[in-house]
Design a protein around this motif. Structure first.
Motif, short mmCIF file in Angstrom:
data_model
loop_
_atom_site.label_atom_id
_atom_site.label_comp_id
_atom_site.label_asym_id
_atom_site.label_seq_id
_atom_site.Cartn_x
_atom_site.Cartn_y
_atom_site.Cartn_z
N SER A 105 0.82 -1.20 0.00
CA SER A 105 0.00 0.00 0.00
C SER A 105 0.86 1.26 0.00
O SER A 105 1.89 1.30 0.67
N ALA A 159 0.21 3.65 1.66
CA ALA A 159 0.13 4.10 3.05
C ALA A 159 0.96 3.22 3.98
O ALA A 159 0.88 3.38 5.20
N MET A 160 1.76 2.31 3.43
CA MET A 160 2.58 1.43 4.26
C MET A 160 3.47 2.25 5.18
O MET A 160 4.20 3.16 4.75
N ALA A 203 -0.64 -0.70 6.66
CA ALA A 203 -1.08 0.45 5.88
C ALA A 203 -1.93 1.35 6.76
O ALA A 203 -3.06 1.01 7.12
#
Length: 357
Positions: free
Chosen positions: A60, A62-63, A149
């Motif tokens: 992701s 957003a990791m 994430a």
């Protein structure tokens, strides 16, 4: 040391990529072997590792590791010994350092059994990738990163532990030209300098790039308070021979506890050489190079083992280090270490982890 029984599930690659490798022209890290170990930490525990074909992974944007830097790695090597068996050099020591780094970065530690079983299973599977030319090796890269994430500054709850391998040639770099860094700081005592975390390397790129534009290969980092005492070279620990003694900066939380450093200090004592781990000032090295008391300077690390230093720029002046001759300490200890790894000399310290093939 011998072996552990492994029972890691394996998903084999459909077609090996080994024919793509030019073993006569290996570049460091250019080729990655067919398989990789992957294990997940989630729900508060480690899940069993498995081996998969090496390849891209979904992740992701957003990791958390991409945003807040929870990422740690190790670098180690395996070799074919003279008797045809495989030697993983000092995996227990690498595992201990890996766990110290993980602890500093608030990441879950991994057991020695899981670490070494994973190494063994992967290397046995991809042993055909181990190069056989003199001085070459199989570079092993265990690493871990936050995989959860989520936006927001927090310690992650989901991590991935991965091992990949790469065939590498003998390290043939010319002697280093170093610039003493007296403006920028790699790390500070109390920081993460002793840990092999990704941010230490990213933060060093800018001043290192400046040094390279000025004609130097690497930086000789100094302490963060006064820029008076030596810490380490950009990617190596550093050692000097001063009045016949082997001298190296004493470990602090700003200096990486190098496995090769520890190995060479141990071998020096075996060879009857006096070892001093202490503060080493720039002024001492400058004076010693001028009066001849400093006779050798070299870096130590996994890649090069021993990397001779030719020039150190101190206070605007390029000071020349004498060229290492065949009787120099650095070449003698390098040969001794290589002979132990290859099985020519006895391994009295139990450093070799041998896989019988």
């Amino acid at each position: 040391m011998t072996t552990l029984t492994t029972s890691i599930p394996v998903q084999r690659i459909a077609k090996s990529r080994i024919k793509e490798v030019d073993f006569n022209n290996l570049e460091f890290g250019k080729y990655i072997a067919d398989h990789m170990v992957v294990a997940d930490f989630k729900d508060g525990k480690w899940h069993e590792p498995a081996i998969f074909p090496y390849g891209d992974m979904l992740m992701s944007p957003a990791m958390l590791s991409l945003h807040y830097g929870q990422a740690v790695f190790e670098g180690m090597k395996a070799f074919f010994m003279n008797d045809g068996n495989i030697n993983i050099f000092r995996p227990q020591k690498h595992h201990a350092r890996f766990n110290r780094s993980l602890d500093r970065m608030c990441m879950p530690q991994i057991s020695e059994e899981a670490f070494i079983q994973s190494l063994r299973a992967l290397i046995e599977l991809d042993k055909d990738w181990i190069p056989t030319s003199e001085g070459s090796s199989f570079y092993i890269r265990p690493f871990m990163f936050a995989y959860e994430a989520r936006l927001g500054v927090k310690v992650a709850d989901h991590f991935k532990f991965i091992i990949i391998n790469s065939p590498v040639a003998a390290y043939q770099a010319k002697p280093y030209r170093l610039k003493v860094e007296d403006t920028y700081v790699r790390t500070a005592e109390g920081g993460t300098g002793f840990a092999k975390c990704a941010g230490n390397y990213g933060g060093a790129f800018y001043p290192t790039q400046i040094a390279r534009e000025e004609g130097f290969d690497q930086i000789l980092w100094t302490d963060h308070k006064e820029h008076k005492y030596i810490d380490e070279v950009g990617m190596m620990n550093v050692m000097f021979v001063i009045n016949g003694k082997l001298v190296t900066p004493k470990l602090t939380t700003a200096i990486l506890d190098g496995i090769t450093r520890d190995t060479i200090l141990t071998l020096a004592k075996d060879m009857g050489v006096t070892v001093e781990e202490r503060k080493v000032s720039i002024d001492e090295i400058e004076a010693g190079l001028k009066d001849g008391s400093v006779t050798e300077a070299f870096g130590t690390g996994t890649a090069a083992v021993v990397a001779p230093i030719a020039v150190i720029k101190i206070k605007g002046n390029d000071l020349i280090i004498p060229e290492a001759g065949p009787d120099s300490f650095q070449l003698r200890v390098k040969k001794k270490l290589n002979d132990i790894r290859m099985g020519v000399e006895p391994d009295k310290h139990g450093w070799n982890y041998i896989i019988h093939v």
